[in-house]
Design a protein around this motif. Structure first.
Motif, PDB file in Angstrom:
ATOM      1  N   VAL A 178      50.436  36.900  45.684  1.00 43.31           N
ATOM      2  CA  VAL A 178      49.786  37.706  44.654  1.00 43.31           C
ATOM      3  C   VAL A 178      50.806  38.589  43.941  1.00 43.31           C
ATOM      4  N   THR A 202      43.631  36.213  43.763  1.00 43.86           N
ATOM      5  CA  THR A 202      43.030  37.515  44.059  1.00 43.86           C
ATOM      6  C   THR A 202      41.618  37.337  44.598  1.00 43.86           C
ATOM      7  N   SER A 206      40.852  38.181  48.439  1.00 40.95           N
ATOM      8  CA  SER A 206      39.894  39.269  48.636  1.00 40.95           C
ATOM      9  C   SER A 206      38.704  38.775  49.431  1.00 40.95           C
ATOM     10  N   GLY A 212      37.331  43.681  47.692  1.00 35.05           N
ATOM     11  CA  GLY A 212      37.775  43.297  46.358  1.00 35.05           C
ATOM     12  C   GLY A 212      36.671  43.431  45.333  1.00 35.05           C
ATOM     13  N   VAL A 217      38.448  40.806  38.722  1.00 36.95           N
ATOM     14  CA  VAL A 217      38.989  39.453  38.559  1.00 36.95           C
ATOM     15  C   VAL A 217      38.425  38.812  37.297  1.00 36.95           C
TER      16      VAL A 217
END
Length: 757
Positions: A178, A202, A206, A212, A217
């Motif tokens: 990442v 991501t 997550s 997350g 996103v």
């Protein structure tokens, strides 16, 4: 350029898919054939093995072509060859749709065109996201060539190296990837592929950690789509992001994803997730059928076995379920049966593999037959062996349960009792196994207990023992609501029948079976106005349904009476709201490919065996045949294979199974092998193919390194390929081939099912 159905080609042009050249690219200077390994020079790879190292032994070894419909992306790299750049772009497009096998093929083609292109090897590593061993091997090759590439490409290699770092903690490795992608996005803000991959990783990472922000996103994905509205990865990752969460957030991408990459089955499949979550089952079925057809066209074109596609069984069993919800039962059964009958592989889909095509097919097939009360078909499918159940407990349970339901519906109490006895024994055996394995889930016994409770309830109901019957049904947690409602109706528990039927519809909205049951129950309890309202909800589904199904046939006289009495008023069409960006643009799906898999035809071959007899494909007509391509008498592994297979030759002949071996040796070498004085028997006909014409034609050949490969093929009596293994090493599983050959013979002896739509 590879041919594609006309609509796919048109869609690819509209979506801006790749279209570079009319001929497949070829390497200028193919590598010379690889010599066999020897004790005197162990550094030389064995025959069939790659000169580039172990990582190159697996994966695609036939050349790639620039193909329509793979997704339009631009991923500039350092290369001296424009053709190599075209294959890099194609490979990246395929990566964005998880078409990993073909992505690796595209990157290998790029490396063949430009061996110094570091990013071709990076691409091969990306295509092996689930195989760290091979990915690391490819990354080493990329690193060897990294001195001449720019900073952006260096960052890509470093990010993937961080993910595959030796000995690192998984969380640290994922964070390394990442962070690496973040650096690319920060330093190269116009690299929208990096931004799309950053969104994907991501979300994935997550999700693993249970934390997350999906919305954060989604903003990344928005940025990609603003710049590149038809970016395949952005639409793909948005569908995954909101899957089983807030699927309405992905509905626009669901409508567009297949248009961005119409040649990739996964691009059709994933929108089906969104539509299923939104209870748009007709749209889900359309997407899943499209996925199946695109896959089948691809497999026929590229001569790929179903078990070589990792998500193939998942996609097709989902199609069965989607079709089941809307009453397209005959097509769904054709797909399920096809899954059961498809080729098998000893490594990739054994009886303990819950995701195998065969397991998925059996479960969906019996589910369809029981859900739609096709009891005679179920009993016949089991009696004929068509369902081909394995000995795995969960399948034994499913067999006893489904047959028990069929015998109960047929008032066959004796056979119902037999299935209850069988199920009790299976449950007892599994209970013992569960106690001996504390790591098993506490819920492991629930499927067995629920199935047994429902069958015992059916038996009690047949005896008129109403209270005990419904006590059993109360423990049958997996019993379908519409089945329970009809059970209540059969004993005039009208209030319970209506309550349960309404609950079944609420829990499974817009599915045909519970709605049909609700109409039936409401009519039976003299609530015709409510029954008509329920039928108005059902009627749109019947437009696509098979009308010969028992659950619909029972409604025909009811609806006919309403119409004859003048009591029926059809539902008024809803006013059009104009163009809907979330709507599915439907096409004739037959243009994409066939609904079900069928064996691709064996290719012609010609040769003369050691006795002077000529052989060609027509000579095999009417016989099941095993064809072995081997790398000459000096290949020790090949000799092991021929000896192993030779011991079974006479037994196979008695079963009308022929066996041929095709060698890279000259005719003289084949005769010496056949007439050896070492008391080693090679009884099968051996054909010489020193020019490798048959090897090339049958694909037992590495186009990238210009060398023959080991190949084993099972051909049915109609000339269709039922199994193939082309690899660096010879296939030694003769017992599997014997079993599979016998199964194929049985399949061809059975009456063929009706043609699928």
């Amino acid at each position: 350029m590879r041919d594609f159905p006309r609509w796919v080609a048109a869609a690819a042009v509209v979506a801006g898919s790749l279209c570079w050249s009319d001929a497949p690219a070829k390497a200028d200077e193919p590598t010379k054939p690889t010599p066999s390994a020897s004790e005197s020079n162990p550094a030389v790879p064995a025959a069939g093995h790659s000169v580039h190292g172990e990582a190159f032994n697996d994966g695609p070894r036939r050349q790639a072509s620039l193909t329509l419909g793979m997704g339009k992306v631009r991923f500039g790299v350092t290369t001296s060859r424009p053709e190599a750049q075209a294959f890099i772009d194609q490979g990246v497009g395929q990566l964005h749709s998880f078409f990993y096998f073909e992505a690796e093929r595209s990157f290998r083609q790029a490396a063949n065109l430009d061996p110094d292109c570091a990013m071709a090897y990076w691409g091969m590593a990306m295509a092996n996201v689930n195989n760290a061993r091979r990915a690391k091997g490819f990354l080493k090759e990329a690193r060897k060539r990294a001195a001449k590439i720019g900073r952006r490409e260096q960052l890509y290699i470093e990010a993937l190296e961080a993910f595959h770092a030796e000995g690192g903690k998984e969380k640290d490795r994922r964070q390394g990837l990442v962070t690496g992608l973040e650096t690319i996005v920060q330093d190269f803000p116009d690299d929208f592929n990096a931004l799309a991959w950053l969104a994907m990783t991501t979300w994935q990472h997550s999700d693993k950690d249970g934390i997350g922000s999906r919305q954060a996103v989604d903003f990344l994905i928005d940025r990609v789509i603003e710049a590149e509205p038809m970016h395949p990865g952005a639409h793909h990752y948005r569908i995954h992001l909101w899957d089983s969460n807030k699927s309405t957030r992905a509905v626009r991408s669901a409508a567009l994803y297949a248009k961005t990459a119409p040649g990739i089955a996964h691009a059709w499949h994933m929108p089906g997730h969104t539509y299923t979550n939104l209870k748009r089952f007709a749209d889900a079925a359309y997407q899943q059928e499209s996925s199946a057809r695109v896959d089948h066209a691809y497999m026929a074109r590229e001569r790929v076995m179903p078990f070589e596609i990792h998500n193939y069984a998942h996609n097709n069993q989902w199609l069965c379920t989607s079709d089941s919800h809307i009453g397209r039962v005959h097509d769904a059964i054709a797909v399920a049966r096809n899954l059961v009958e498809q080729p098998r592989d000893p490594e990739k889909n054994g009886p303990n593999d819950g995701g195998s095509a065969q397991r998925s097919g059996r479960i969906r097939w019996t589910e369809l037959l029981t859900r739609y009360e096709l009891w005679d078909d179920l009993i016949a499918a089991d009696a004929s062996g068509s369902l081909d159940w394995s000995n795995v407990p969960i399948e034994r349970k499913e067999k006893a349960y489904s047959l028990g339901l069929a015998f109960a519906a047929r008032n066959d109490s004796a056979n119902l009792a037999k299935q209850i006895g069988a199920l009790k024994k299976i449950a007892a055996d599994e209970s013992k196994a569960a106690k001996a394995a504390p790591e098993k889930s506490a819920d492991a016994m629930k499927p067995y207990e629920s199935a047994l409770a429902e069958l015992e309830g059916r038996a009690a109901l047949a005896k008129g023992e109403i209270a005990p019957a419904f006590e059993h049904f109360a423990r049958a947690s997996s019993m379908r609501g519409e089945s329970l409602a009809r059970a209540h109706l059969s004993v005039r528990n009208y209030g319970f029948a209506e309550t349960v039927a309404r609950k079944a519809v609420d829990q499974n909205p817009d599915q045909l079976p519970p709605l049909a049951a609700l109409v039936e129950v409401l009519h039976a309890v003299d609530k015709d106005k409510d029954a008509q309202d329920a039928y108005r909800r059902l009627e749109p589904l019947t437009a696509r349904a098979d009308h010969d199904l028992p659950v619909l046939r029972r409604l025909e006289p009811i609806v006919a009476r309403w119409k004859s009495d003048g009591a029926w008023k059809p539902a008024e069409p809803s006013p059009s709201s104009g163009a809907d960006e979330s709507a599915v643009d439907r096409i004739d799906l037959a243009t994409l490919g066939p609904l079900v898999w069928s064996p691709f035809p064996a290719l012609p071959f010609a040769g003369v065996d050691t006795t002077g007899k000529s052989w060609s494909l027509p000579d095999l007509k009417g016989k099941t045949t095993i064809v072995v391509f081997f790398l000459g008498g000096k290949c020790a592994h090949c000799m092991q294979q021929l000896q192993l297979f030779g011991k079974e030759y006479q037994g196979l002949k008695k079963r009308n199974i022929e066996m041929l071996a095709i060698s890279t040796d000259e005719e003289k070498g084949c005769r010496e092998l056949k007439n050896n004085t070492d008391d080693v028997s090679f009884p099968m006909p051996i054909l010489a193919d020193p020019k490798l014409e048959n090897f090339r034609r049958w694909g037992a050949f590495d186009d990238f390194e210009d060398q023959p490969l080991h190949g084993t093929f099972l051909i049915d009596a109609d000339g269709g390929v039922r199994f193939q293994r082309i690899s660096a090493d010879p296939f030694l599983e003769i017992e599997f081939l014997k079993t599979e050959a016998a199964r194929v013979i049985r399949l061809l002896d059975k009456p063929k099912p009706p043609a699928a739509g």
